[in-house]
Design a protein around this motif. Sequence first.
Motif, PDB file in Angstrom:
ATOM      1  N   ARG A  39       0.844  -1.193   0.000  1.00 28.27           N
ATOM      2  CA  ARG A  39       0.000   0.000   0.000  1.00 28.27           C
ATOM      3  C   ARG A  39       0.874   1.235   0.000  1.00 28.27           C
ATOM      4  NH1 ARG A  39      -2.851  -0.793   5.332  1.00 28.27           N
ATOM      5  NH2 ARG A  39      -1.324  -2.418   5.331  1.00 28.27           N
ATOM      6  N   ILE A  40       0.518   2.184  -0.827  1.00 31.26           N
ATOM      7  CA  ILE A  40       1.190   3.475  -0.835  1.00 31.26           C
ATOM      8  C   ILE A  40       0.141   4.532  -0.526  1.00 31.26           C
ATOM      9  CG2 ILE A  40       2.442   5.172  -2.217  1.00 31.26           C
ATOM     10  CD1 ILE A  40       3.766   2.863  -3.679  1.00 31.26           C
ATOM     11  N   LEU A  41       0.403   5.316   0.504  1.00 33.42           N
ATOM     12  CA  LEU A  41      -0.493   6.397   0.910  1.00 33.42           C
ATOM     13  C   LEU A  41       0.168   7.711   0.533  1.00 33.42           C
ATOM     14  CD1 LEU A  41      -0.974   3.901   2.836  1.00 33.42           C
ATOM     15  CD2 LEU A  41      -1.952   5.536   4.400  1.00 33.42           C
ATOM     16  N   LEU A  42      -0.606   8.613  -0.086  1.00 33.88           N
ATOM     17  CA  LEU A  42      -0.043   9.894  -0.500  1.00 33.88           C
ATOM     18  C   LEU A  42      -1.133  10.944  -0.607  1.00 33.88           C
ATOM     19  CD1 LEU A  42      -0.720  10.271  -3.828  1.00 33.88           C
ATOM     20  CD2 LEU A  42       0.865   8.374  -3.893  1.00 33.88           C
TER      21      LEU A  42
ATOM     22  N   ALA B 278       5.150  17.424  -0.191  1.00 31.96           N
ATOM     23  CA  ALA B 278       5.779  16.288   0.486  1.00 31.96           C
ATOM     24  C   ALA B 278       5.548  14.981  -0.263  1.00 31.96           C
ATOM     25  CB  ALA B 278       5.251  16.176   1.912  1.00 31.96           C
ATOM     26  N   SER B 279       4.442  14.883  -1.000  1.00 30.00           N
ATOM     27  CA  SER B 279       4.108  13.653  -1.727  1.00 30.00           C
ATOM     28  C   SER B 279       4.518  13.696  -3.198  1.00 30.00           C
ATOM     29  CB  SER B 279       2.602  13.390  -1.643  1.00 30.00           C
ATOM     30  OG  SER B 279       2.220  13.057  -0.338  1.00 30.00           O
ATOM     31  N   SER B 280       5.168  14.753  -3.642  1.00 28.40           N
ATOM     32  CA  SER B 280       5.452  14.891  -5.079  1.00 28.40           C
ATOM     33  C   SER B 280       6.331  13.772  -5.623  1.00 28.40           C
ATOM     34  CB  SER B 280       6.069  16.255  -5.385  1.00 28.40           C
ATOM     35  OG  SER B 280       7.324  16.380  -4.765  1.00 28.40           O
ATOM     36  N   SER B 281       7.401  13.407  -4.923  1.00 29.01           N
ATOM     37  CA  SER B 281       8.257  12.335  -5.436  1.00 29.01           C
ATOM     38  C   SER B 281       7.545  10.981  -5.352  1.00 29.01           C
ATOM     39  CB  SER B 281       9.600  12.296  -4.708  1.00 29.01           C
ATOM     40  OG  SER B 281       9.417  12.078  -3.335  1.00 29.01           O
ATOM     41  N   THR B 282       6.666  10.818  -4.368  1.00 23.46           N
ATOM     42  CA  THR B 282       5.888   9.582  -4.262  1.00 23.46           C
ATOM     43  C   THR B 282       4.912   9.473  -5.432  1.00 23.46           C
ATOM     44  OG1 THR B 282       6.073   9.678  -1.848  1.00 23.46           O
ATOM     45  CG2 THR B 282       4.402   8.208  -2.768  1.00 23.46           C
ATOM     46  N   ARG B 283       4.256  10.582  -5.768  1.00 21.43           N
ATOM     47  CA  ARG B 283       3.343  10.583  -6.929  1.00 21.43           C
ATOM     48  C   ARG B 283       4.111  10.231  -8.202  1.00 21.43           C
ATOM     49  NH1 ARG B 283       1.458  15.240  -4.384  1.00 21.43           N
ATOM     50  NH2 ARG B 283       2.614  16.574  -5.833  1.00 21.43           N
ATOM     51  N   THR B 284       5.284  10.826  -8.380  1.00 22.45           N
ATOM     52  CA  THR B 284       6.095  10.553  -9.561  1.00 22.45           C
ATOM     53  C   THR B 284       6.529   9.091  -9.593  1.00 22.45           C
ATOM     54  OG1 THR B 284       6.871  12.830  -9.534  1.00 22.45           O
ATOM     55  CG2 THR B 284       8.134  11.275 -10.861  1.00 22.45           C
ATOM     56  N   PHE B 285       6.917   8.555  -8.427  1.00 23.37           N
ATOM     57  CA  PHE B 285       7.301   7.146  -8.340  1.00 23.37           C
ATOM     58  C   PHE B 285       6.159   6.241  -8.793  1.00 23.37           C
ATOM     59  CE2 PHE B 285       7.062   3.192  -5.916  1.00 23.37           C
ATOM     60  CZ  PHE B 285       8.247   2.590  -6.295  1.00 23.37           C
ATOM     61  N   VAL B 286       4.962   6.527  -8.316  1.00 25.88           N
ATOM     62  CA  VAL B 286       3.794   5.716  -8.686  1.00 25.88           C
ATOM     63  C   VAL B 286       3.529   5.828 -10.188  1.00 25.88           C
ATOM     64  CG1 VAL B 286       1.296   5.464  -8.404  1.00 25.88           C
ATOM     65  CG2 VAL B 286       2.753   5.772  -6.396  1.00 25.88           C
TER      66      VAL B 286
ATOM     67  N   PHE C 287      -1.751  -4.210  -5.018  1.00 23.61           N
ATOM     68  CA  PHE C 287      -0.864  -3.045  -5.024  1.00 23.61           C
ATOM     69  C   PHE C 287      -1.790  -1.836  -4.948  1.00 23.61           C
ATOM     70  CE2 PHE C 287       2.918  -1.053  -7.564  1.00 23.61           C
ATOM     71  CZ  PHE C 287       3.119  -0.152  -6.542  1.00 23.61           C
ATOM     72  N   LEU C 288      -1.986  -1.318  -3.739  1.00 30.32           N
ATOM     73  CA  LEU C 288      -3.009  -0.323  -3.478  1.00 30.32           C
ATOM     74  C   LEU C 288      -2.411   1.071  -3.370  1.00 30.32           C
ATOM     75  CD1 LEU C 288      -4.796  -2.372  -0.693  1.00 30.32           C
ATOM     76  CD2 LEU C 288      -5.282  -2.381  -3.139  1.00 30.32           C
ATOM     77  N   ILE C 289      -3.011   2.018  -4.064  1.00 30.07           N
ATOM     78  CA  ILE C 289      -2.625   3.421  -3.986  1.00 30.07           C
ATOM     79  C   ILE C 289      -3.774   4.140  -3.301  1.00 30.07           C
ATOM     80  CG2 ILE C 289      -1.890   5.464  -5.255  1.00 30.07           C
ATOM     81  CD1 ILE C 289      -0.074   2.959  -5.619  1.00 30.07           C
ATOM     82  N   ARG C 290      -3.498   4.748  -2.159  1.00 30.49           N
ATOM     83  CA  ARG C 290      -4.528   5.444  -1.388  1.00 30.49           C
ATOM     84  C   ARG C 290      -4.179   6.921  -1.316  1.00 30.49           C
ATOM     85  NH1 ARG C 290      -7.280   1.747  -2.651  1.00 30.49           N
ATOM     86  NH2 ARG C 290      -7.761  -0.005  -1.336  1.00 30.49           N
TER      87      ARG C 290
END
Length: 98
Positions: free
Chosen positions: A15-18, A24-32, A48-51
């Motif tokens: 699970r990825i929470l963003l 703060a979540s910009s690099s996580t969004r790009t990674f996803v 593989f959950l994106i929340r």
Amino acid sequence: MAWRGNISKSLKELRILLCQSSPASSSTRTFVEKNYKELKSLNPKLPFLIRECSGIQPQMWARYDMGVERCVELDGMSEAQILKSLEDLVKAGGATKA
């Protein structure tokens, strides 16, 4: 990076929470955006959950056998660091099965 195809052998769920808009979540969004399709195609049966949640700090949760979960805070990490954190979570899951 052969470990990418073995994620489903080590984890029961990822699970990825963003946050949709926070810096703060910009690099996580790009990674996803860059990695979801490949990781899901290599591990089609893995949940593989994106929340997305407004204002949340980015996190990655791995669930292993017996309900064991581990969390990694992704705030301030680059895409490469997030990928390394995922690899570490996968290897940790493999170590528990050995």
